[in-house]
Design an enzyme around this catalytic site. Structure first.
Site, short mmCIF file in Angstrom:
data_model
loop_
_atom_site.label_atom_id
_atom_site.label_comp_id
_atom_site.label_asym_id
_atom_site.label_seq_id
_atom_site.Cartn_x
_atom_site.Cartn_y
_atom_site.Cartn_z
N PHE A 253 -35.42 -24.75 0.05
CA PHE A 253 -34.78 -23.47 -0.25
C PHE A 253 -35.79 -22.36 -0.54
CE2 PHE A 253 -30.03 -23.32 -0.64
CZ PHE A 253 -29.81 -24.46 0.12
N CYS A 264 -19.44 -19.77 0.35
CA CYS A 264 -19.67 -20.24 -1.02
C CYS A 264 -20.66 -19.38 -1.80
CB CYS A 264 -20.13 -21.70 -1.00
SG CYS A 264 -18.83 -22.83 -0.48
P1 NAD Z 1 -10.99 -22.73 3.63
O1 NAD Z 1 -10.56 -21.33 3.62
O2 NAD Z 1 -11.66 -23.29 4.85
O3 NAD Z 1 -9.74 -23.68 3.33
C1 NAD Z 1 -8.77 -23.43 2.36
C2 NAD Z 1 -7.45 -23.97 2.87
O4 NAD Z 1 -6.46 -23.91 1.84
C3 NAD Z 1 -6.88 -23.18 4.06
O5 NAD Z 1 -6.66 -24.05 5.16
C4 NAD Z 1 -5.57 -22.60 3.52
O6 NAD Z 1 -4.57 -22.48 4.51
C5 NAD Z 1 -5.23 -23.63 2.46
N1 NAD Z 1 -4.24 -23.17 1.48
C6 NAD Z 1 -4.17 -21.98 0.85
N2 NAD Z 1 -3.11 -21.96 0.00
C7 NAD Z 1 -2.51 -23.16 0.09
C8 NAD Z 1 -1.39 -23.76 -0.54
N3 NAD Z 1 -0.68 -23.09 -1.46
N4 NAD Z 1 -1.05 -25.01 -0.21
C9 NAD Z 1 -1.77 -25.70 0.71
N5 NAD Z 1 -2.86 -25.20 1.34
C10 NAD Z 1 -3.23 -23.94 1.03
O7 NAD Z 1 -11.93 -22.91 2.37
P2 NAD Z 1 -13.04 -24.05 2.10
O8 NAD Z 1 -14.35 -23.63 2.66
O9 NAD Z 1 -12.49 -25.36 2.49
O10 NAD Z 1 -13.17 -23.96 0.52
C11 NAD Z 1 -12.17 -24.45 -0.33
C12 NAD Z 1 -12.75 -24.50 -1.73
O11 NAD Z 1 -13.83 -25.43 -1.78
C13 NAD Z 1 -13.32 -23.18 -2.23
O12 NAD Z 1 -13.09 -23.07 -3.62
C14 NAD Z 1 -14.79 -23.34 -1.96
O13 NAD Z 1 -15.57 -22.53 -2.79
C15 NAD Z 1 -14.98 -24.80 -2.27
N6 NAD Z 1 -16.13 -25.42 -1.61
C16 NAD Z 1 -16.33 -25.22 -0.29
C17 NAD Z 1 -17.41 -25.82 0.33
C18 NAD Z 1 -17.73 -25.55 1.79
O14 NAD Z 1 -18.84 -25.89 2.23
N7 NAD Z 1 -16.84 -24.96 2.57
C19 NAD Z 1 -18.29 -26.64 -0.40
C20 NAD Z 1 -18.02 -26.86 -1.75
C21 NAD Z 1 -16.94 -26.24 -2.35
#
Ligand code: NAD
Length: 437
Positions: A253, A264
């Site tokens: 990093f 994120c």
């Molecule tokens: P994303 O936007 O790809 O996915 C979120 C999903 O939640 C979407 O498909 C959406 O339709 C769904 N959703 C929203 N409201 C809903 C409900 N009421 N019922 C069911 N589904 C619902 O987001 P992501 O990247 O997967 O991130 C999700 C969480 O995980 C965030 O808090 C993020 O910070 C955390 N996170 C993400 C990563 C990563 O690399 N993407 C890594 C660690 C933590």
């Protein structure tokens, strides 16, 4: 175990497929019907290496199902929350409405001994508030927090073999049961030696926020050094190598470049700063605002460099943008530095053509006017200058002689500091990067 995963995005779809792969019976829920349909057919709606394979085998095993109907979680006893926590529209704070909506939707379907496990990244204090929400609705289900550390591009491996597991529990009577459920669901990783940190809810939430704040700070630190190096004639890569040999610092990093992005790090540091201000502790993490500012400045630096290296006038300049995703091995363009650079050059009047091995679909949703090329060779044809903004292996391996034959002018800005300057210069290129002479 019978588990549910609510939210099937980059985190939830991978988690659901991986848990089924481990032998659990998984019902995965999302409100997005198109996403659910695609996943149910074994076709991930986003790019993640290895996901199609694990998704197909888990669906074929009958252990994984996708639905839009939350009532189908009723047969499960452990419910993972993996919905988005994006930045609010009007501030840096996290928008928690999806997390609240899931808790409200789950409540009617919960058994008294069920355990809800938050995986989404949330501001410290959220889990406690959600526990009160459950109690107020008369539910005796237990809430635990198990933050996720997966890296897009390596999400399957990171989920199946995490480098650590963090479990946060409240003080209620269900904590023991939540602990045993989490130890069961992750039994294979734990048996193979994955360290487990068991703690309270607030610490579990903060671990994730602090980890991302630290990583963002490390990247902005080296980018600040690259600004200094550039003016003083020093070489930021050699500087990073030298300080990286110190085990207390470490080399990871510390690659100077166009900076971090994605769904994120940027929103997590802003949410941390906003939460600290709510707590009256804004000054404790005020440095994160500077980390953010340094990071965003890199995008401006790269745009200015491209224009300057091509003679100072962007109007009509044919620019080949190599990369759109915020990092290689992903199609995620959320807060992508690459996409911002493309947009900034377009706004400056340049004739921009971009190519990314995976991110064209998501990029067009955000920047519909962007011209895209089908191949790396095609994006270079007739270009006055190229800018490498996402370090995909095929860009890093690009032969400057091939590039030079295709381009109108031999100029490249290496905004990830990943190309060998001598090789490119030997092929006749005007080569420049960030913080290296
Ligand atoms: P994303 O936007 O790809 O996915 C979120 C999903 O939640 C979407 O498909 C959406 O339709 C769904 N959703 C929203 N409201 C809903 C409900 N009421 N019922 C069911 N589904 C619902 O987001 P992501 O990247 O997967 O991130 C999700 C969480 O995980 C965030 O808090 C993020 O910070 C955390 N996170 C993400 C990563 C990563 O690399 N993407 C890594 C660690 C933590």
């Amino acid at each position: 175990m019978r588990i549910s995963v609510i939210g099937c995005g980059y985190l939830g779809a991978v988690h659901a497929a991986a848990m089924a792969d481990l032998g659990h019976e998984v019902i995965a829920v999302d409100v997005d019907a198109a996403k659910v349909d695609a996943l149910a057919q074994g076709k991930p709606p986003f790019f993640e290496p290895g996901l199609p394979e694990i998704l197909s085998s888990s669906l074929a095993s009958g252990r994984l199902r996708f639905t839009t109907d939350i009532s189908e979680v009723a047969g499960a006893s452990l419910h993972f929350i993996a919905v988005g926590t994006p930045q609010s529209e009007n501030s840096g704070a996290a928008d928690l409405r999806f997390v609240h909506a899931v808790i409200d939707a789950l409540i009617p379907h919960l058994g008294s001994a069920d355990v809800i496990v938050g995986k989404s990244t949330v501001p410290v204090g959220t889990a406690e508030a959600l526990s009160h929400r459950l109690l107020a609705a008369g539910s005796s289900a237990t809430l635990a927090w198990n933050p996720e550390f997966l890296r897009e591009g390596f999400a399957i491996k990171d989920t199946l073999s995490p480098d650590r597991l963090v479990f946060g529990f409240g003080e209620g009577p269900g904590a023991l049961q939540a602990r045993s459920a989490l130890r069961d669901v992750y039994s294979q990783a734990i048996a193979s030696g994955t360290p487990v940190v068991e703690t309270d809810l607030a610490t579990a939430e903060l671990v994730k926020t602090a980890a991302n704040a630290f990583l963002a700070t490390k990247i902005s630190f080296i980018n600040a050094m690259s600004e200094i190096a550039e003016v003083t004639g020093a070489n930021v890569t050699e500087l990073a190598d030298a300080i990286g040999y110190d085990a207390r610092i470490g080399r990871k990093f510390l690659n100077a470049g166009v900076g971090f992005g994605g769904g994120c790090l940027p929103k997590d540091i802003r949410a941390f700063s906003a939460r600290a201000q709510e707590l009256g502790l804004g000054s404790s993490v005020a440095f994160l605002d500077e980390v953010d500012a340094i990071n965003l400045r890199q995008r401006e630096r790269v745009i200015a460099r491209v224009i300057a290296d091509a003679g100072g006038d962007a109007a009509g300049l044919r620019v080949a943008v190599l990369g759109l995703a915020f990092k290689p091995h992903s199609d995620d363009v959320r807060d992508s530095p690459a996409l911002d650079v493309a947009q900034g050059l377009l706004a400056a009047g340049a004739d921009v053509v971009a190519y990314d091995p995976q991110a064209h679909g998501p990029a067009l949703l955000r920047l519909p006017k962007l011209n895209l090329a089908d191949t790396l060779e095609q994006v270079l044809v007739g270009a006055d200058i190229a800018v490498l903004v996402t370090e995909w292996p095929e860009f890093v391996a690009l032969d400057p002689r091939v590039a030079g034959d295709l381009m109108a002018h031999k100029r490249i800005v290496d905004a990830r500091n990943v190309l060998d300057a001598d090789t490119w210069r030997a092929a006749g290129f005007h080569y420049s990067s960030l913080g290296r002479p």
